[in-house]
Design a protein around this motif. Structure first.
Motif, short mmCIF file in Angstrom:
data_model
loop_
_atom_site.label_atom_id
_atom_site.label_comp_id
_atom_site.label_asym_id
_atom_site.label_seq_id
_atom_site.Cartn_x
_atom_site.Cartn_y
_atom_site.Cartn_z
N SER A 185 0.83 -1.20 0.00
CA SER A 185 0.00 0.00 0.00
C SER A 185 0.87 1.26 0.00
CB SER A 185 -0.91 0.01 1.23
OG SER A 185 -1.67 1.18 1.26
N LYS A 186 0.50 2.20 -0.90
CA LYS A 186 1.23 3.47 -0.98
C LYS A 186 0.41 4.62 -0.43
CE LYS A 186 4.02 2.02 -4.83
NZ LYS A 186 3.79 1.51 -6.15
N SER A 187 -0.88 4.40 -0.23
CA SER A 187 -1.75 5.48 0.21
C SER A 187 -2.26 5.28 1.63
CB SER A 187 -2.94 5.60 -0.73
OG SER A 187 -3.69 4.41 -0.71
#
Length: 53
Positions: A43-45
């Motif tokens: 996950s980047k967000s």
């Protein structure tokens, strides 16, 4: 004095119902995708600690 409204056609009713169901389907897809990315750590967000001590 109250006046009775015209009846909605069955086709309109079906169209509205399918749109309502599709909205829920796409919401569940997004939630599942986010959960997968959090679980795998890609996950980047969304930031979370995997290991709590």
């Amino acid at each position: 004095m109250a006046v009775p409204k015209k009846r909605t056609s069955i086709s309109k009713k079906i169209i509205r119902n399918t749109l309502w169901k599709k909205k829920g389907y796409f919401t569940t897809l997004k939630a599942f995708s986010l959960a997968q990315s959090i679980f795998t750590g890609n996950s980047k967000s969304f930031f979370c600690n995997k290991y709590k001590r």
